[in-house]
Enzyme design. Structure first.
Site, PDB file in Angstrom:
ATOM      1  N   HIS B   9       0.825  -1.210   0.000  1.00 56.93           N
ATOM      2  CA  HIS B   9       0.000   0.000   0.000  1.00 56.93           C
ATOM      3  C   HIS B   9       0.856   1.255   0.000  1.00 56.93           C
ATOM      4  CE1 HIS B   9      -2.517   3.246   1.514  1.00 56.93           C
ATOM      5  NE2 HIS B   9      -3.520   2.580   0.981  1.00 56.93           N
ATOM      6  N   LEU B  72      -3.585  -8.076   3.130  1.00 63.70           N
ATOM      7  CA  LEU B  72      -4.179  -9.196   3.864  1.00 63.70           C
ATOM      8  C   LEU B  72      -5.604  -9.514   3.444  1.00 63.70           C
ATOM      9  CD1 LEU B  72      -2.791  -8.418   7.403  1.00 63.70           C
ATOM     10  CD2 LEU B  72      -2.202 -10.355   5.944  1.00 63.70           C
ATOM     11  N   GLY B  75      -9.838  -6.227   0.054  1.00 63.17           N
ATOM     12  CA  GLY B  75     -10.461  -4.899   0.092  1.00 63.17           C
ATOM     13  C   GLY B  75     -10.433  -4.249  -1.292  1.00 63.17           C
ATOM     14  N   HIS B  77      -8.525  -2.057  -2.609  1.00 60.27           N
ATOM     15  CA  HIS B  77      -7.217  -1.973  -3.273  1.00 60.27           C
ATOM     16  C   HIS B  77      -6.902  -3.247  -4.062  1.00 60.27           C
ATOM     17  CE1 HIS B  77      -6.632   1.729  -1.290  1.00 60.27           C
ATOM     18  NE2 HIS B  77      -6.322   1.254  -0.113  1.00 60.27           N
TER      19      HIS B  77
END
Lengths: 121, 121
Positions: B9, B72, B75, B77
């Site tokens: 990220h 993880l 989501g 992203h």
């Protein structure tokens, strides 16, 4: 009695939060001897909060609660936010030992996991 | 020639970004046979960007670039942002094959990693 609280950031996307809860349930099937109580808690954007998660563990009889940060990097959440929340919960529940496990990125197993994922495509 | 781009990220905290670069370097020592080129790239807040990372791989001779999302959860992203970026890079570099590996939370090894971390305290 030892409890494990899987602590995730929390997402606006419900499915991400469900994945964390599912993971905590899978953990229950694999390490219930070490941790008879296993729950999930979220830093933000979902519930239960970390504080609520710890209190759930305590109300089920936990005398030790291990928070396992489901975070990859030692960012602000891992270094400041989670320890600050733990400090404030610990002040309320002095008879319970609350510990924080290393975040996932600190694990030696991470390299194996990365390589395994990379080889899947 | 196959390249691996570890995609994180990106954080405002420099140390978090350095951890990702260090991890990509450790990967180089462990799977250079499968991936002779290994780099890191960031979705936001740090550089190189994903697009710059892919271009670095291509300029070093990569014909296939595997993006490994260091995330993880599935989501936004993972589900939207990274695939959209890949789509736009792929349109520019049609001779290069760009693939996305599963995010880390999807790995069977994650449970072992979690249990190992939880038992460290």
């Amino acid at each position: 009695m030892k409890a494990l609280l899987l602590v995730a950031h929390g997402s606006r996307r419900k499915q991400s939060n469900s994945e964390v809860v599912t993971l905590s349930e899978k953990l229950s099937t694999k390490c219930s001897t070490d941790f008879p109580i296993i729950k999930a808690g979220f830093l933000e954007l979902s519930s239960p909060s970390i504080s609520e998660g710890v209190q759930q563990c305590i109300s089920e009889g936990a005398t030790t609660v291990v928070l396992l940060p489901y975070f990859l990097n030692s960012g602000r959440h891992v270094v400041e936010d989670i320890p600050n929340i733990v400090k404030s919960i610990q002040e309320k529940f002095t008879a319970v030992q609350i510990k924080i496990a290393p975040h996932l990125g600190a694990s030696d197993l991470m390299l194996d996991l990365l390589i395994s994922s990379a080889k899947k495509v």
